[in-house]
Design a protein around this motif. Sequence first.
Motif, PDB file in Angstrom:
ATOM      1  N   MET A 136      85.650   3.210  10.957  1.00 48.38           N
ATOM      2  CA  MET A 136      86.308   4.225  11.769  1.00 48.38           C
ATOM      3  C   MET A 136      85.329   5.230  12.360  1.00 48.38           C
ATOM      4  O   MET A 136      85.669   5.955  13.295  1.00 48.38           O
ATOM      5  CB  MET A 136      87.362   4.962  10.930  1.00 48.38           C
ATOM      6  CG  MET A 136      88.539   4.113  10.528  1.00 48.38           C
ATOM      7  SD  MET A 136      89.622   3.689  11.926  1.00 48.38           S
ATOM      8  CE  MET A 136      89.114   2.002  12.259  1.00 48.38           C
ATOM      9  N   MET A 146      84.976  11.484  12.776  1.00 45.56           N
ATOM     10  CA  MET A 146      86.223  12.044  13.259  1.00 45.56           C
ATOM     11  C   MET A 146      85.949  12.911  14.481  1.00 45.56           C
ATOM     12  O   MET A 146      84.904  13.566  14.581  1.00 45.56           O
ATOM     13  CB  MET A 146      86.900  12.882  12.176  1.00 45.56           C
ATOM     14  CG  MET A 146      87.336  12.081  10.965  1.00 45.56           C
ATOM     15  SD  MET A 146      88.528  12.983   9.950  1.00 45.56           S
ATOM     16  CE  MET A 146      89.986  12.901  11.010  1.00 45.56           C
ATOM     17  N   TYR A 202     100.343   6.310  17.098  1.00 42.60           N
ATOM     18  CA  TYR A 202      99.076   7.031  17.124  1.00 42.60           C
ATOM     19  C   TYR A 202      99.356   8.519  17.315  1.00 42.60           C
ATOM     20  O   TYR A 202      99.726   8.958  18.406  1.00 42.60           O
ATOM     21  CB  TYR A 202      98.172   6.486  18.231  1.00 42.60           C
ATOM     22  CG  TYR A 202      97.562   5.164  17.850  1.00 42.60           C
ATOM     23  CD1 TYR A 202      96.299   5.098  17.279  1.00 42.60           C
ATOM     24  CD2 TYR A 202      98.267   3.976  18.013  1.00 42.60           C
ATOM     25  CE1 TYR A 202      95.734   3.889  16.894  1.00 42.60           C
ATOM     26  CE2 TYR A 202      97.723   2.757  17.635  1.00 42.60           C
ATOM     27  CZ  TYR A 202      96.455   2.718  17.072  1.00 42.60           C
ATOM     28  OH  TYR A 202      95.914   1.515  16.687  1.00 42.60           O
ATOM     29  N   ASN A 254      97.058  11.213  12.486  1.00 45.60           N
ATOM     30  CA  ASN A 254      95.981  10.465  11.831  1.00 45.60           C
ATOM     31  C   ASN A 254      94.944   9.980  12.830  1.00 45.60           C
ATOM     32  O   ASN A 254      93.779   9.793  12.488  1.00 45.60           O
ATOM     33  CB  ASN A 254      96.552   9.276  11.053  1.00 45.60           C
ATOM     34  CG  ASN A 254      97.316   9.708   9.819  1.00 45.60           C
ATOM     35  OD1 ASN A 254      97.117  10.807   9.305  1.00 45.60           O
ATOM     36  ND2 ASN A 254      98.202   8.849   9.340  1.00 45.60           N
ATOM     37  N   ALA A 255      95.368   9.755  14.063  1.00 43.56           N
ATOM     38  CA  ALA A 255      94.438   9.361  15.127  1.00 43.56           C
ATOM     39  C   ALA A 255      93.823  10.576  15.819  1.00 43.56           C
ATOM     40  O   ALA A 255      93.073  10.428  16.780  1.00 43.56           O
ATOM     41  CB  ALA A 255      95.169   8.492  16.153  1.00 43.56           C
ATOM     42  N   ASN A 256      94.151  11.777  15.323  1.00 42.16           N
ATOM     43  CA  ASN A 256      93.610  13.031  15.840  1.00 42.16           C
ATOM     44  C   ASN A 256      93.914  13.216  17.323  1.00 42.16           C
ATOM     45  O   ASN A 256      93.083  13.717  18.098  1.00 42.16           O
ATOM     46  CB  ASN A 256      92.091  13.097  15.596  1.00 42.16           C
ATOM     47  CG  ASN A 256      91.567  14.517  15.519  1.00 42.16           C
ATOM     48  OD1 ASN A 256      92.325  15.479  15.635  1.00 42.16           O
ATOM     49  ND2 ASN A 256      90.264  14.662  15.333  1.00 42.16           N
ATOM     50  N   PRO A 292      94.439   5.709  11.948  1.00 40.91           N
ATOM     51  CA  PRO A 292      93.374   6.525  12.553  1.00 40.91           C
ATOM     52  C   PRO A 292      92.821   5.822  13.782  1.00 40.91           C
ATOM     53  O   PRO A 292      93.192   4.683  14.086  1.00 40.91           O
ATOM     54  CB  PRO A 292      92.330   6.613  11.436  1.00 40.91           C
ATOM     55  CG  PRO A 292      92.527   5.357  10.640  1.00 40.91           C
ATOM     56  CD  PRO A 292      94.000   5.035  10.718  1.00 40.91           C
ATOM     57  N   ILE A 335      94.825  13.388   6.613  1.00 40.75           N
ATOM     58  CA  ILE A 335      94.231  12.738   7.775  1.00 40.75           C
ATOM     59  C   ILE A 335      92.812  12.277   7.471  1.00 40.75           C
ATOM     60  O   ILE A 335      92.431  11.131   7.744  1.00 40.75           O
ATOM     61  CB  ILE A 335      94.243  13.689   8.993  1.00 40.75           C
ATOM     62  CG1 ILE A 335      95.682  13.989   9.420  1.00 40.75           C
ATOM     63  CG2 ILE A 335      93.446  13.103  10.153  1.00 40.75           C
ATOM     64  CD1 ILE A 335      95.797  15.023  10.529  1.00 40.75           C
ATOM     65  N   ARG A 336      91.998  13.145   6.891  1.00 34.80           N
ATOM     66  CA  ARG A 336      90.588  12.816   6.659  1.00 34.80           C
ATOM     67  C   ARG A 336      90.433  11.711   5.619  1.00 34.80           C
ATOM     68  O   ARG A 336      89.575  10.825   5.759  1.00 34.80           O
ATOM     69  CB  ARG A 336      89.834  14.076   6.230  1.00 34.80           C
ATOM     70  CG  ARG A 336      89.778  15.135   7.335  1.00 34.80           C
ATOM     71  CD  ARG A 336      89.276  16.476   6.806  1.00 34.80           C
ATOM     72  NE  ARG A 336      87.930  16.376   6.267  1.00 34.80           N
ATOM     73  CZ  ARG A 336      87.581  16.796   5.045  1.00 34.80           C
ATOM     74  NH1 ARG A 336      88.490  17.347   4.247  1.00 34.80           N
ATOM     75  NH2 ARG A 336      86.343  16.685   4.650  1.00 34.80           N
ATOM     76  N   HIS A 346      91.374   8.350   7.296  1.00 39.20           N
ATOM     77  CA  HIS A 346      90.360   7.938   8.268  1.00 39.20           C
ATOM     78  C   HIS A 346      89.184   7.251   7.567  1.00 39.20           C
ATOM     79  O   HIS A 346      88.795   6.133   7.926  1.00 39.20           O
ATOM     80  CB  HIS A 346      89.870   9.162   9.049  1.00 39.20           C
ATOM     81  CG  HIS A 346      88.885   8.822  10.131  1.00 39.20           C
ATOM     82  ND1 HIS A 346      89.246   8.676  11.441  1.00 39.20           N
ATOM     83  CD2 HIS A 346      87.537   8.600  10.082  1.00 39.20           C
ATOM     84  CE1 HIS A 346      88.178   8.371  12.168  1.00 39.20           C
ATOM     85  NE2 HIS A 346      87.130   8.330  11.353  1.00 39.20           N
TER      86      HIS A 346
END
Length: 313
Positions: A274, A277, A51, A54-56, A20, A259-260, A263
């Motif tokens: 982190m 988001m 990246y 998960n790193a949005n 993330p 993903i959330r 993170h």
Amino acid sequence: MKTTPVTPADLARSVLAVPPLARYSDLTLNEEANRQLIAYLEAGGVSTLMYGGNANFYNLPLSEYAEVLEFLCAAAGPDTWLIPSFGPDYGRLIDQARILRGSRVPTAMALPQTFPATPDGVEVGLRRAAVTMGKPLILYIKAENYIAPEAAARLVGEGLVCMVKYGVVRDNPADDPYLRKLLDYVDPKLVVSGIGERPAITHLRDFGVAGFTSGAVCLAPRGSMAMLAALMRGDVAEAERHREAYMPFEDLRDGISPIRVLHDAVTLAGIADMGPMLPLMSNLAPAEQDRVRPAAQALRARDAALAEAVAAE
């Protein structure tokens, strides 16, 4: 940071971590927290950082793209292979490809877009993106109707794709006609399993792909790297032993949000904060955090025990 062209050996030398991206409460980049996570991964033996979702990066503003890319390049260690993402829509692919063209990274992963898109249109768009970037890209297949195996092979053959990340989820990963057809057209040494530890053993043992990506490696890099090493030497039983430690956490990711959960898990495990988001995503609710915290902390504790065992040898 690795700047040389991508080779099949690069795909197998490390688990491809998919971390993330940390932000402050005002959504600006938290450079210190991101460095902490990168250092934690590198100390655990991980040398590839990808990246993407998960790193949005799906929601990363174009105005921020060059800044984030420059920071990640500077934060990665001298032996680390940094893989940014770009896209998913055609406009962002092209605009970000122009930025990537002038960067030191040897490739970037094209985020997949399933609507509005067609397989033929995807092939054309990715070809144009790679040409604009001036470097081969990484093809990320998350759905079997995204691109035909024959088209993937054409892009590889033209030198426009250097790696395929395969992330189509199956109830039984061993039963995957699309993947088998893909590997009839594309060398398995150029393909990595892209769904974490759960299907990785099947994909590496039964299909012969080169390696695997992982989000949970951000919590426990040594265990994930040990799993990869066991698979490389053909010790499936040892790989299974390491894999099982990740399943409670992976079950939470599948049940809530991959993903959330990842993170917030990095924060809950005490590795790095982190923060929030980037919209259009949101952090876990307090009750969800209470479910995730024990699994995240257990993975980190297991990895610390592995480090102690190695140090004692």
